[in-house]
Design a protein around this motif. Sequence first.
Motif, mmCIF file in Angstrom:
data_model
loop_
_atom_site.group_PDB
_atom_site.id
_atom_site.type_symbol
_atom_site.label_atom_id
_atom_site.label_comp_id
_atom_site.label_asym_id
_atom_site.label_seq_id
_atom_site.Cartn_x
_atom_site.Cartn_y
_atom_site.Cartn_z
ATOM 1 N N ARG A 1 0.851 -1.187 0.000
ATOM 2 C CA ARG A 1 0.000 0.000 0.000
ATOM 3 C C ARG A 1 0.893 1.246 0.000
ATOM 4 N N VAL B 1 -6.381 6.475 -3.904
ATOM 5 C CA VAL B 1 -6.802 5.771 -2.706
ATOM 6 C C VAL B 1 -8.301 5.476 -2.819
ATOM 7 N N GLY B 2 -8.689 4.273 -2.434
ATOM 8 C CA GLY B 2 -10.097 3.897 -2.509
ATOM 9 C C GLY B 2 -10.441 3.168 -3.793
ATOM 10 N N GLN B 3 -9.574 3.270 -4.801
ATOM 11 C CA GLN B 3 -9.857 2.541 -6.045
ATOM 12 C C GLN B 3 -9.278 1.135 -5.951
ATOM 13 N N TYR B 4 -9.953 0.187 -6.586
ATOM 14 C CA TYR B 4 -9.501 -1.203 -6.582
ATOM 15 C C TYR B 4 -9.198 -1.554 -8.024
ATOM 16 N N THR C 1 -1.809 7.425 -5.096
ATOM 17 C CA THR C 1 -1.901 8.371 -3.963
ATOM 18 C C THR C 1 -1.806 7.579 -2.655
ATOM 19 N N VAL C 2 -1.482 8.292 -1.581
ATOM 20 C CA VAL C 2 -1.313 7.647 -0.270
ATOM 21 C C VAL C 2 -2.500 6.758 0.050
ATOM 22 N N GLY C 3 -2.234 5.531 0.423
ATOM 23 C CA GLY C 3 -3.312 4.625 0.826
ATOM 24 C C GLY C 3 -3.758 3.710 -0.290
ATOM 25 N N PHE D 1 -3.629 0.746 -3.039
ATOM 26 C CA PHE D 1 -2.898 -0.512 -3.184
ATOM 27 C C PHE D 1 -2.061 -0.442 -4.455
ATOM 28 N N ASP E 1 -13.002 10.356 -1.456
ATOM 29 C CA ASP E 1 -13.724 9.448 -2.348
ATOM 30 C C ASP E 1 -13.665 8.008 -1.836
ATOM 31 N N GLU E 2 -12.656 7.718 -1.010
ATOM 32 C CA GLU E 2 -12.455 6.340 -0.541
ATOM 33 C C GLU E 2 -13.344 5.991 0.645
ATOM 34 N N ARG F 1 -10.806 -4.013 -0.646
ATOM 35 C CA ARG F 1 -10.699 -3.513 -2.014
ATOM 36 C C ARG F 1 -10.297 -2.034 -2.003
ATOM 37 N N GLY F 2 -9.767 -1.574 -0.872
ATOM 38 C CA GLY F 2 -9.175 -0.238 -0.877
ATOM 39 C C GLY F 2 -10.023 0.854 -0.263
ATOM 40 N N LYS F 3 -11.293 0.550 0.067
ATOM 41 C CA LYS F 3 -12.121 1.582 0.683
ATOM 42 C C LYS F 3 -11.728 1.775 2.144
ATOM 43 N N TYR G 1 -6.085 10.731 8.373
ATOM 44 C CA TYR G 1 -5.752 9.584 9.231
ATOM 45 C C TYR G 1 -6.157 9.859 10.669
#
Lengths: 409, 409
Positions: free
Chosen positions: A57, A82-85, A100-102, A104, B188-189, B206-208, B306
């Motif tokens: 990550r 971040v948040g996208q898979y 972006t940070v976070g 994967f 967005d995450e 899955r990144g959320k 965070y």
Amino acid sequence: MKPMRYLSGLNPVYKVADILPQVNKIEDVEKIAVWDAAGRVVARDVIAPHDYPPYPRAAYDGYAVNSSATPGKFRVVGTILVGQYRRDIVLNSGEAAYVTVGAFLPEGADAVVPEEAVKREGEYILVDRKFEKYANVDPPGSYVRKGVVLLKQGTVVTPFDVVGLLDVGITTLYAYRRVRVGIVTTGDELIAPPIDPDTASELVLRGKVIESTGSLVAWYIQTFMPYVEVREKIITGDRHEEVRAVVDRFLKLYDAVIITGGAGPSEIDHFYKLGFGGLRGFRMKPGRPTSVAVVGGKPVFGLSGYPISALHGVIRIVEPVLRYMANVNKAPGHDWHYAVITQDIQGEMAQIVRVKLEVTESGLHAIPIKARHHSFTEPDACGVALIPPGGVKRGDIVLVLTYRDIRRG
Amino acid sequence: MKPMRYLSGLNPVYKVADILPQVNKIEDVEKIAVWDAAGRVVARDVIAPHDYPPYPRAAYDGYAVNSSATPGKFRVVGTILVGQYRRDIVLNSGEAAYVTVGAFLPEGADAVVPEEAVKREGEYILVDRKFEKYANVDPPGSYVRKGVVLLKQGTVVTPFDVVGLLDVGITTLYAYRRVRVGIVTTGDELIAPPIDPDTASELVLRGKVIESTGSLVAWYIQTFMPYVEVREKIITGDRHEEVRAVVDRFLKLYDAVIITGGAGPSEIDHFYKLGFGGLRGFRMKPGRPTSVAVVGGKPVFGLSGYPISALHGVIRIVEPVLRYMANVNKAPGHDWHYAVITQDIQGEMAQIVRVKLEVTESGLHAIPIKARHHSFTEPDACGVALIPPGGVKRGDIVLVLTYRDIRRG
């Protein structure tokens, strides 16, 4: 003077432990959502069901690359926020993805080159030095490893634990149901809001008392025993039949009953008249009339009508019994404490550092622990220490925001 | 590496004091009932409007008599129970009245002979020794004297203060209105309850991210800043126009705005894009992107997304500003602390003793204060110390239940 009734054979406070074997512990267990779990008692060890993160990550905004190809030139083939898979993005040799940070990392990448460290040329980036495997990356399982115990049975879940568990994707846990308590506040002299404040004031000057003992008891329970639910709080006069009827009803409905007032040496003595026996009076000051009996596995507490005396009874007698019933091993806390730090911490910036707390004869000691960056749920941690700019020396006093009860190690 | 945008000129944390002169303090004052006052900031010194008790008050169940006639024989002419107002009963020479603890003595009486200490003969009692004036009696004004300041302006009212004020018949006070805050959590995450927990868990893998930063910030405010009201907590995506619209609305409605997330070095940087200027980034770790600007007297805070970084920002930057706005001099606390007791306390019984707390280089010191029995509101007190059976020696460590913030002397 002949001894007062309740003074004939006051018990030492440690005797409260004698009644615990007669008390029913809560056995009902519920599966609940972690975001609703603050204040609840963990019924089964919370064990990580998976590694987190599941993939490397990004710990920094930049370009995901394969470290073995650095230094080098890479073609940017995509973006992962971040948040996208985006397991569909797979990096081949000489390819990079903006992350972006976070986020994967895509398959084929194992390091992040900060965006400030590259030279961009059209769709290419130039990386002019070596980046090691997992540079600017949180490796798989670095926050939590599958199988690790995050919260032990008997721990009261704190808001910090909620954050830590959700952070690694743990969304349910098993908790004991709350201990249900009814409070009966007795006294012909009592008046209670809602009432006009000026009228209330006049009545106090004419000998009435505005009910506050029951409220203080309820406040202490809410603040220090979130695993206890005050289901009903009733004010009665001093007519014993009235008190008895409420106590009988509460014994049918709830797990424990607290009676305040009418515990003095006068003729008004509800606890005595109820005839439950038990431990009648304790060697404590104030609060000598504090009493406890067990009726069909359910504790009935008698407390003084005076706020500070009742509070003393709650602390010494009620809390240990309810904590036992609730299956609590680690109670929660929530305040700033002064503690002696056990090692030097350097750094020019103001810092916050996770710590374990230990009680010694000389007071509270804060032992810094190396924590995984994002997660609060370190099984040993119980607070965060504020480190001033410039750092601290071993032996310095620091402020610690605690989230576990410091009364038990 | 070129410096990140927000790193160009990080501010030392003490710089937050520089913005205070630009911030509007709360000036609205409300008269409120004392039973609703916990957590509110006192706007005008609370001054006792009368002596309490207004008449001598029985501290024991027994017979109210005139001390100058003891030893002697008295005819019992009536009964006054706690809560009754019987100024119609006036004792003549050689008369007594039965009273219960807390009852006001009738005119003509100034002492109570415990019921165990008399010999009853029909309607007469025999008292075989001398009782001094005010024996077993709380004299008028012994809890509180008219004109005494019980709570100073700027003190946050605690549940203990409520008990103490009601006890002496003070039922209203003037408080500042609460500071109103809106929280915008961006990203967005983010996903947030209500949601199926198992689905939520899958989404995290899955990144959320399950929203918990905003909840932790709100928890800290509720716990340590009860004088602040979180009026709205909204989650938005990362589209800047959406964030700006919420911030604009919050600035119209509330006294302060807190933005979490989108404060990193990447393109998503709401605080920067809002263009309010202010202090952008602090020398603190974690939480470097923490920022604050003042817009028309209202602070707008930018915090990390965070949880632990955001919490650090709240502690170092948000709390001092909101406390200033709320006019707080003495903040509340609520936990058990270890402290060094400054004098011997003797006694075979388990005791609870009111204390003042002082912070020294070696930690927390508990200074016992002589307290009027029933009242919690001792202007200097900030906790009650638990004294174990057998007492303690000066220098011993004791547990103290505090109700004021120990962070400020």
